[in-house]
Design an enzyme around this catalytic site. Structure first.
Site, PDB file in Angstrom:
ATOM      1  N   CYS A  50       0.592  -4.559   1.955  1.00 17.56           N
ATOM      2  CA  CYS A  50       0.866  -3.146   2.226  1.00 17.56           C
ATOM      3  C   CYS A  50       1.340  -2.404   0.980  1.00 17.56           C
ATOM      4  O   CYS A  50       0.931  -1.260   0.737  1.00 17.56           O
ATOM      5  CB  CYS A  50       1.870  -3.002   3.356  1.00 17.56           C
ATOM      6  SG  CYS A  50       3.331  -4.050   3.202  1.00 17.56           S
ATOM      7  N   HIS A  86       7.040   2.503   2.951  1.00 16.62           N
ATOM      8  CA  HIS A  86       7.365   1.835   1.691  1.00 16.62           C
ATOM      9  C   HIS A  86       7.346   2.854   0.550  1.00 16.62           C
ATOM     10  O   HIS A  86       6.488   3.743   0.511  1.00 16.62           O
ATOM     11  CB  HIS A  86       6.334   0.751   1.367  1.00 16.62           C
ATOM     12  CG  HIS A  86       6.423  -0.474   2.234  1.00 16.62           C
ATOM     13  ND1 HIS A  86       7.387  -0.662   3.202  1.00 16.62           N
ATOM     14  CD2 HIS A  86       5.635  -1.598   2.258  1.00 16.62           C
ATOM     15  CE1 HIS A  86       7.201  -1.838   3.785  1.00 16.62           C
ATOM     16  NE2 HIS A  86       6.150  -2.412   3.228  1.00 16.62           N
TER      17      HIS A  86
END
EC number: 1.2.1.11
Length: 348
Positions: free
Chosen positions: A130, A242
């Site tokens: 990711c 993130h």
């Protein structure tokens, strides 16, 4: 006519997001199957306005579907993905199991769409980590214009990257600390509530973690093996999204305004970069969105031809589920699987 699709790991965070995005992007689905482990058989998940009951992975006949979105973890993928591929469908795998297999393309559609031509070698396509996915989306347009020679990255990764257990631990620890309860870590090695943990994955002999190593080996496979990349991965008490602090060195001078223009024109990127108190994006704003956001673009005066920037994205979306669905779109667009009906292409 449209596609028969199975989502394996449909009860997890990413599996549910895959189902939501398939419906959101109007991907042409004639049959949708939610597949999970035996203990989740019969569990209900949503697909648009429909409710699906999970089917047992071990009993499911994969020869009756065209595309399998796999989000059940590396161990399950290692056991099942090649078997499923041999049964006929193309597997789009979200785990790390096949990312570095030379016969399996590792794809972010905005970065290396031509790699899809190798999909039929094993009938498996890998999704990157990711954190890597959002990084390479931001690096690609800059690297095309002025070759990146070195990158230094620090990640600030949300607990959803560790699954539902990670999210539960942050929630339960936060409640426990406010209520003077038990905040003993279970999922993470140290307390995550009101703390940051500079450790994700497992330590390697060189002192880096495997999570950090994933970012440079995957960037090398998808973008350019000559980029020197060093990474520190940090878990932070954020539920979704993130963030990355990125410093780049180029082989020629590149001004911040040139970088902004290149990124504004790049697919999948939104630039939010004003020299104001709120002129940047944080995970709160990125959660639930498709784009990779880039902010704080500025010169790094400590090296020749240096730039620094801030990159944020929803890790459950672009970092996982969205990228998988975009790969499915790419398979259709490039004729790897036969087009059978239309859908709206993602634009941000």
């Amino acid at each position: 006519m449209s596609y028969r699709v199975a989502v394996v790991g449909a009860t997890g965070n990413v599996g549910r997001e895959m189902l939501a995005i398939l419906e959101e992007l109007n991907f042409p689905v004639s049959e949708m199957h939610a597949v999970a482990s035996r203990r989740s058989k019969g569990v209900e998940v949503a697909f648009g306005d429909r409710t699906l009951r999970c089917e047992d992975l071990e009993q499911f006949d994969f020869s009756k579907v065209d595309i399998v979105l796999m989000s059940a973890g590396g161990a399950v993928s290692k056991e099942w993905s090649e078997k499923i591929g041999k049964a006929g469908p193309i597997v789009i795998d979200n785990s790390s199991a096949f990312r570095m297999d030379p016969d399996v393309p590792l794809i972010v559609p905005e970065v290396n769409p031509d790699a899809v031509k190798d999909a039929r070698k094993k009938n498996i396509i890998a999704n990157p980590n990711c954190s890597t996915a959002q990084l390479v989306v931001a690096l690609k347009p800059l690297h095309d214009a002025a070759k990146i020679t070195r990158a230094v990255v620090a990640t600030y990764q949300s607990v959803s990257g560790a699954g539902k257990e990670g999210m539960d631990e942050l929630w339960n620890q936060t409640k426990a600390i406010y209520g003077l309860g038990d905040a003993t870590p279970k999922k993470f090695p140290k307390q995550i509530a009101f703390n940051v943990i500079p450790f994700i994955g497992a330590f390697r002999d060189d002192g880096y973690t495997d999570e950090e190593a994933k970012m440079w080996v995957e960037t090398h496979k998808m973008l350019d093996p000559s980029i020197r990349l060093t990474v520190t991965c940090v878990r932070v008490p954020v539920f979704v999204g993130h963030s990355e602090a990125v410093t780049l060195e180029f082989d020629r001078p590149i001004e911040p305004e040139e970088a902004r223009e290149l990124l504004r024109d790049a697919p999948g990127v939104l630039v939010v970069d004003k020299q104001e108190a709120d002129g940047y994006v944080t995970p709160v704003e990125a959660a639930g969105e498709f784009a990779v956001y880039v902010s704080r673009i500025r010169k790094d005066p400590t090296v020749p031809n240096g730039l620094s920037m801030w990159v944020v994205s929803d890790n459950l979306r672009k970092g996982a589920a969205l990228n998988a669905v975009q790969i499915a779109q790419l398979l259709d667009e490039q004729g790897v699987i036969q087009p059978q009906s239309g859908y709206r292409t993602l634009t941000v």
